[in-house]
Design a protein around this motif. Structure first.
Motif, PDB file in Angstrom:
ATOM      1  N   PHE A 117       0.841  -1.207   0.000  1.00 20.34           N
ATOM      2  CA  PHE A 117       0.000   0.000   0.000  1.00 20.34           C
ATOM      3  C   PHE A 117       0.872   1.252   0.000  1.00 20.34           C
ATOM      4  N   ALA A 118       1.883   1.288   0.864  1.00 21.34           N
ATOM      5  CA  ALA A 118       2.772   2.449   0.927  1.00 21.34           C
ATOM      6  C   ALA A 118       3.580   2.605  -0.353  1.00 21.34           C
ATOM      7  N   SER A 119       3.904   1.491  -1.023  1.00 23.00           N
ATOM      8  CA  SER A 119       4.681   1.560  -2.266  1.00 23.00           C
ATOM      9  C   SER A 119       3.912   2.249  -3.382  1.00 23.00           C
ATOM     10  N   TYR A 130       2.285   4.952  -3.080  1.00 24.47           N
ATOM     11  CA  TYR A 130       2.575   6.375  -2.921  1.00 24.47           C
ATOM     12  C   TYR A 130       4.053   6.662  -3.193  1.00 24.47           C
ATOM     13  N   ALA A 131       4.939   5.806  -2.669  1.00 21.08           N
ATOM     14  CA  ALA A 131       6.369   6.078  -2.766  1.00 21.08           C
ATOM     15  C   ALA A 131       6.902   5.866  -4.174  1.00 21.08           C
ATOM     16  N   TYR A 132       6.408   4.837  -4.882  1.00 27.70           N
ATOM     17  CA  TYR A 132       6.959   4.488  -6.191  1.00 27.70           C
ATOM     18  C   TYR A 132       5.912   4.522  -7.309  1.00 27.70           C
ATOM     19  N   GLY A 133       4.681   4.148  -6.989  1.00 31.04           N
ATOM     20  CA  GLY A 133       3.644   4.132  -8.014  1.00 31.04           C
ATOM     21  C   GLY A 133       3.330   5.503  -8.553  1.00 31.04           C
ATOM     22  N   ARG A 134       3.259   6.496  -7.681  1.00 37.64           N
ATOM     23  CA  ARG A 134       2.919   7.856  -8.121  1.00 37.64           C
ATOM     24  C   ARG A 134       3.949   8.414  -9.100  1.00 37.64           C
ATOM     25  N   PRO A 135       5.262   8.404  -8.783  1.00 39.56           N
ATOM     26  CA  PRO A 135       6.219   8.920  -9.779  1.00 39.56           C
ATOM     27  C   PRO A 135       6.303   8.054 -11.029  1.00 39.56           C
ATOM     28  N   PHE A 136       6.096   6.743 -10.890  1.00 34.29           N
ATOM     29  CA  PHE A 136       6.121   5.863 -12.058  1.00 34.29           C
ATOM     30  C   PHE A 136       5.027   6.255 -13.045  1.00 34.29           C
ATOM     31  N   LEU A 137       3.822   6.478 -12.531  1.00 30.86           N
ATOM     32  CA  LEU A 137       2.692   6.827 -13.382  1.00 30.86           C
ATOM     33  C   LEU A 137       2.741   8.276 -13.847  1.00 30.86           C
ATOM     34  N   ALA A 138       3.536   9.109 -13.166  1.00 29.30           N
ATOM     35  CA  ALA A 138       3.654  10.514 -13.547  1.00 29.30           C
ATOM     36  C   ALA A 138       4.624  10.723 -14.703  1.00 29.30           C
ATOM     37  N   GLY A 139       5.195   9.640 -15.215  1.00 29.54           N
ATOM     38  CA  GLY A 139       6.099   9.767 -16.346  1.00 29.54           C
ATOM     39  C   GLY A 139       7.558   9.625 -15.994  1.00 29.54           C
ATOM     40  N   GLN A 199       4.279 -12.216  -3.127  1.00 31.62           N
ATOM     41  CA  GLN A 199       4.077 -11.050  -3.991  1.00 31.62           C
ATOM     42  C   GLN A 199       2.595 -10.769  -4.221  1.00 31.62           C
ATOM     43  N   VAL A 200       1.727 -11.784  -4.068  1.00 27.34           N
ATOM     44  CA  VAL A 200       0.304 -11.541  -4.294  1.00 27.34           C
ATOM     45  C   VAL A 200      -0.269 -10.674  -3.171  1.00 27.34           C
ATOM     46  N   ILE A 201       0.251 -10.824  -1.960  1.00 28.92           N
ATOM     47  CA  ILE A 201      -0.176  -9.976  -0.842  1.00 28.92           C
ATOM     48  C   ILE A 201       0.336  -8.558  -1.047  1.00 28.92           C
ATOM     49  N   PHE A 202       1.583  -8.442  -1.464  1.00 29.70           N
ATOM     50  CA  PHE A 202       2.173  -7.132  -1.756  1.00 29.70           C
ATOM     51  C   PHE A 202       1.413  -6.449  -2.887  1.00 29.70           C
ATOM     52  N   GLY A 260      -3.697   0.696  -2.630  1.00 25.50           N
ATOM     53  CA  GLY A 260      -3.095   2.019  -2.509  1.00 25.50           C
ATOM     54  C   GLY A 260      -3.307   2.857  -3.753  1.00 25.50           C
ATOM     55  N   LEU A 261      -3.164   2.245  -4.917  1.00 24.88           N
ATOM     56  CA  LEU A 261      -3.370   2.973  -6.171  1.00 24.88           C
ATOM     57  C   LEU A 261      -4.818   3.414  -6.319  1.00 24.88           C
ATOM     58  N   MET A 262      -5.747   2.535  -5.929  1.00 25.04           N
ATOM     59  CA  MET A 262      -7.157   2.908  -6.004  1.00 25.04           C
ATOM     60  C   MET A 262      -7.465   4.066  -5.047  1.00 25.04           C
ATOM     61  N   LYS A 263      -6.872   4.039  -3.878  1.00 29.72           N
ATOM     62  CA  LYS A 263      -7.111   5.120  -2.909  1.00 29.72           C
ATOM     63  C   LYS A 263      -6.555   6.436  -3.425  1.00 29.72           C
ATOM     64  N   MET A 264      -5.394   6.405  -4.101  1.00 31.07           N
ATOM     65  CA  MET A 264      -4.830   7.629  -4.661  1.00 31.07           C
ATOM     66  C   MET A 264      -5.760   8.237  -5.709  1.00 31.07           C
ATOM     67  N   GLU A 265      -6.504   7.400  -6.397  1.00 30.45           N
ATOM     68  CA  GLU A 265      -7.430   7.888  -7.408  1.00 30.45           C
ATOM     69  C   GLU A 265      -8.790   8.244  -6.820  1.00 30.45           C
ATOM     70  N   GLY A 266      -8.902   8.136  -5.493  1.00 28.58           N
ATOM     71  CA  GLY A 266     -10.168   8.445  -4.847  1.00 28.58           C
ATOM     72  C   GLY A 266     -11.217   7.365  -5.020  1.00 28.58           C
ATOM     73  N   LYS A 267     -10.781   6.137  -5.308  1.00 27.66           N
ATOM     74  CA  LYS A 267     -11.694   5.025  -5.507  1.00 27.66           C
ATOM     75  C   LYS A 267     -11.479   3.976  -4.422  1.00 27.66           C
ATOM     76  N   ALA A 268     -12.461   3.098  -4.291  1.00 21.02           N
ATOM     77  CA  ALA A 268     -12.338   1.968  -3.370  1.00 21.02           C
ATOM     78  C   ALA A 268     -11.941   0.730  -4.157  1.00 21.02           C
ATOM     79  N   ALA A 269     -10.983  -0.022  -3.629  1.00 22.82           N
ATOM     80  CA  ALA A 269     -10.585  -1.259  -4.300  1.00 22.82           C
ATOM     81  C   ALA A 269     -11.780  -2.196  -4.422  1.00 22.82           C
TER      82      ALA A 269
END
Length: 396
Positions: free
Chosen positions: A61-63, A65-74, A210-213, A220-229
């Motif tokens: 979940f924390a990843s 924010y830490a890595y998913g956000r800049p990855f998707l930002a280009g 890795q499936v739990i991760f 976490g990605l869904m929460k960043m988009e304001g959605k519920a998983a």
């Protein structure tokens, strides 16, 4: 062609995530003192999963924010390098903990005349197969008991760029589907990282975990988009509660023989930690779902930033490292002293207080070490005139 996903706007920090991570760290600390009185009250005694699954889920979940956000930002390369650098930091911390563990138990064996301590946690291989064991320690093939979760986390961070690449190209559901497919393949063909010099594989199998991760990453990605998983549905909430109740019944009444006698593949019926079998994963997801929507029924469950457990969760790596050494030290104390209520209370209570104190210190240091911004009025008071914008300094 699938369009690249855009990075979502960062939401306000949810301190419940840090709070639950702090709870996981506290329970890991207690569980790493086997036989201690308070071990009976940790989550593993009331369901199929335990604090390790929760910790890895929240790491995913924390990843986001830490890595998913800049990855998707280009900035996929930058985000990937950051993840790999973090894996390198974890390697260094793991090796430091490994060497500290060796030093602790060797010293204790000599200081207390208890040679049996050398065989504790698998340290005896250092005496019988010294060179092979040292090579295994350096290459992560040989891991001591209770000091073996960080290597799995390292591999997960190495996997992370691949998960994010699938996410960016095909979407979050495709990423989750790929993770589940790999988890199934891992269980069917018993894939695992090899041990060395001993036979077998890692206790925390990263190919399975890795499936739990990935589930945490997805949430976490869904929460960043304001959605519920998974959106709130009364029947889903009731089903999650029912599964938690079933898991509690099986665990408390030790009905493992009934669970494992079901005519299914071991990945579906067993309560196996190494391969993160389905009952453990479902139990974790049911817990997460229930606690995610519980505040709508109990508003008092809001968590503030000042909560001590939330502070522990914010500084999970140093708190985990300290907790690991404190729990191993407590094992030594209980080995050479008669255990009892007072000793167990002192070991657990003192260890948790030290971890809370470390988190509080790190919070304080984060603020105290910031360089204050120099204001024009402050510079004038110090006798240094403020330079007009765009004016070059005079040469001397």
């Amino acid at each position: 062609m699938t369009q690249a996903r855009t990075a979502p706007v960062a939401p306000v920090r949810d301190h419940r995530i840090d709070f639950y991570r702090g709870i996981a760290l506290a329970m890991i600390f207690v569980n790493h003192i086997p036989g201690v009185l308070y071990e009976r009250f940790t989550s593993r005694n009331f369901g199929f999963s335990d604090s390790a699954e929760l910790f890895v889920f929240l790491a995913g979940f924390a990843s986001a924010y830490a890595y998913g956000r800049p990855f998707l930002a280009g900035n996929p390369l930058v985000a990937s390098i950051r993840a790999l650098r973090r894996a390198g930091v974890l390697y260094l911390v793991h090796m430091a903990l490994t060497m500290a563990t060796i030093g602790l138990f060797v010293w204790a064996a000599m200081a207390f005349g208890e040679g049996a301590l050398i065989n504790h946690l698998g340290l005896g291989h250092l005496l019988t197969r010294t060179l092979d064991t040292l090579l295994g320690l350096a290459t992560l093939g040989h891991q001591f008991g209770y000091v073996n979760i960080l290597p799995m986390y390292m591999v997960l961070l190495v996997f992370l760029p691949a998960l994010l690449l699938i996410l960016r190209a095909f979407g979050a559901r495709a990423m989750m589907a790929a993770s589940v497919a790999f988890w199934i393949a891992c269980g069917v063909w018993r894939l695992n990282m090899p041990n060395y010099p001993n036979p077998g594989g890692w206790f925390f199998n990263p190919f399975a975990w890795q499936v739990i991760f990935a589930a945490g990453l997805y949430c976490g990605l869904m929460k960043m988009e304001g959605k519920a998983a998974i959106a709130y549905r009364p029947w889903v909430f009731a089903a999650a509660l029912a599964f938690l109740a079933y898991s509690l019944h099986v665990t408390v009444n030790a009905l493992w023989h009934w669970q494992t006698s079901l005519p299914f593949h071991f990945l579906i019926k067993d309560i196996d930690k190494t391969f993160a079998t389905l009952p453990r994963v479902l139990h974790l997801l049911a817990l997460v779902y229930v606690f995610a929507y519980l505040p709508r029924f109990l508003p008092s469950l809001r968590v503030s930033r000042e909560n001590p457990l939330a502070a522990m969760g914010r500084h999970s790596l140093p708190v985990f490292a300290l907790g690991t050494m404190l729990s191993l030290s407590a094992q030594v104390v209980r080995f050479v002293r008669e255990p009892g209520f007072l000793l167990d209370t002192a070991l657990v209570g003192g260890g948790l207080l030290l971890q809370v104190a470390l988190a509080a210190y790190l919070d304080w240091w984060r603020v105290a070490s910031r360089k204050p911004r120099s204001q024009p009025a402050e510079r004038m008071a110090a006798g240094t005139p403020a330079m007009p914008l765009g004016q070059a300094p005079a040469r001397r």
